[in-house]
Enzyme design. Structure first.
Site, PDB file in Angstrom:
ATOM      1  N   CYS A  82       0.580  -1.240   0.208  1.00  0.00           N
ATOM      2  CA  CYS A  82       0.537  -0.204  -0.585  1.00  0.00           C
ATOM      3  C   CYS A  82       0.813   1.392  -0.501  1.00  0.00           C
ATOM      4  O   CYS A  82       1.844   1.143   0.354  1.00  0.00           O
ATOM      5  CB  CYS A  82      -0.864  -0.174   0.370  1.00  0.00           C
ATOM      6  N   CYS A  85      -0.265   3.716   2.603  1.00  0.00           N
ATOM      7  CA  CYS A  85       0.682   4.008   3.820  1.00  0.00           C
ATOM      8  C   CYS A  85       1.620   4.019   4.365  1.00  0.00           C
ATOM      9  O   CYS A  85       1.895   4.250   5.272  1.00  0.00           O
ATOM     10  CB  CYS A  85      -0.060   2.083   3.914  1.00  0.00           C
TER      11      CYS A  85
END
Length: 327
Positions: A82, A85
């Site tokens: 991700c 993230c």
């Protein structure tokens, strides 16, 4: 100085005192054992590194749910693949240290913990939640700017402190991660004499004198555990001293929505040793009220938590029930 048992002879039967002292002793022993194992958490001083932890399904109850009874836990759901993230997580980690124990950051890898992802109903990551007194609160999902994150964290810290009395952890910047923490040194001062004077005042039924004696200690040493517990107990005894128990019970039964009637009855419940009844009465009243009335009930409940002691499991259970009633 070892905490002394408070004598209530000739006054009232405060059964919660013994339970609070026993629970406190057990909790302190558990913290010492945890520190020796290298995991020291709890209300003792922790290292800055302890404010950011990796959590999995096996440790979720211990590291998140149980810990949320003493400090807000912010959960960062992330994954290695991700990209957002990778931008958000470092910001949260830096803020966790900057906020200096006001919250703990728990990082959960969703690929390795699919069950937790499902339980929180997460549709996409990054996703950030908070757990306060066992109650999960969604904070935000997706990328967010630092100003927005700070605003959200400020609100979380304020809610945790004002509504639940959770003031966070004490952080020792010199502590080594996982190192055992020495017991804090008791500040110099004539506390033995003042605390003994407070106990003597309680024995004599001079609750006002006991309250003042404990306040004198706290004026010099705000963190004195024995004085904080003693003050909460003395103030409770002072409140119930002039009450007519029969009339209080009658008013509480006949006026279930009368805030002051329920607060007075809860005080009597606790003095009589009916801890769960006192907590349950006030939590039910929180559910039925709003505004200033709700705040008055919530604040009295926090005061009663102080009387029983934060380490008592009944307090932890009541904090979770209070969270469900408020949110």
């Amino acid at each position: 100085m070892q905490p002394r048992n408070m004598s209530m002879s000739g006054v009232v039967d405060l059964a919660a005192v013994k339970a609070a002292q026993e629970a406190k002793a057990k909790a302190e022993q558990a913290r010492a054992e945890a520190a020796r194992r290298g995991g020291g958490s709890g209300s003792g001083a922790v290292s800055p590194a302890s404010l950011v932890i990796d959590v999995d399904e096996a440790g979720f109850e211990r590291d998140v749910l149980q810990r949320s009874n003493e400090v807000p836990v912010v959960i960062d759901f992330w994954a290695e693949w991700c990209e957002p993230c990778k931008q958000l997580s470092p910001v949260l980690e830096r803020l966790a240290v900057e906020y200096n124990g006001r919250f703990v950051l728990a990082k959960i890898d969703v690929d390795a913990n699919q069950m937790l992802m499902q339980q929180f109903g997460i549709q996409g990551i990054p996703a950030v939640f908070a757990v306060v007194a066992g109650q999960a609160l969604p904070l935000f999902q997706g990328a967010a700017g630092e100003a927005q994150i700070r605003g959200t964290l400020d609100q979380l810290v304020q809610v945790a402190e004002q509504r639940f009395g959770l003031t966070g952890l004490t952080v020792d910047p010199d502590a080594e991660p996982g190192a055992a923490q020495a017991a804090p040194e008791v500040p110099a001062g004539p506390y033995d004499a003042l605390l003994e004077a407070a106990v003597q005042a309680l024995d004599a039924g001079d609750f006002g004198g006991a309250v003042q004696a404990y306040k004198n200690v706290l004026g010099d040493d705000p963190g004195n555990t024995e004085a904080k517990l003693g003050l909460a107990q003395a103030e409770l005894l002072q409140r119930v001293q002039s009450l007519d128990p029969q009339q209080v019970r009658k008013d509480a039964a006949g006026k279930p929505r009368d805030v002051q009637a329920q607060i007075a009855a809860a005080d009597l419940d606790l003095v009589g040793g009916h801890v769960e009844d006192a907590f349950g009465r006030l939590i039910d009243t929180v559910r039925q009220t709003a505004g200033d009335d709700r705040d008055a009930v919530r604040l009295r409940l926090l005061e009663l938590f102080e009387v029983v002691g934060a380490e008592d499991p009944r307090v932890a259970t009541a904090r979770r029930a209070l969270a469900r009633a408020l949110f």
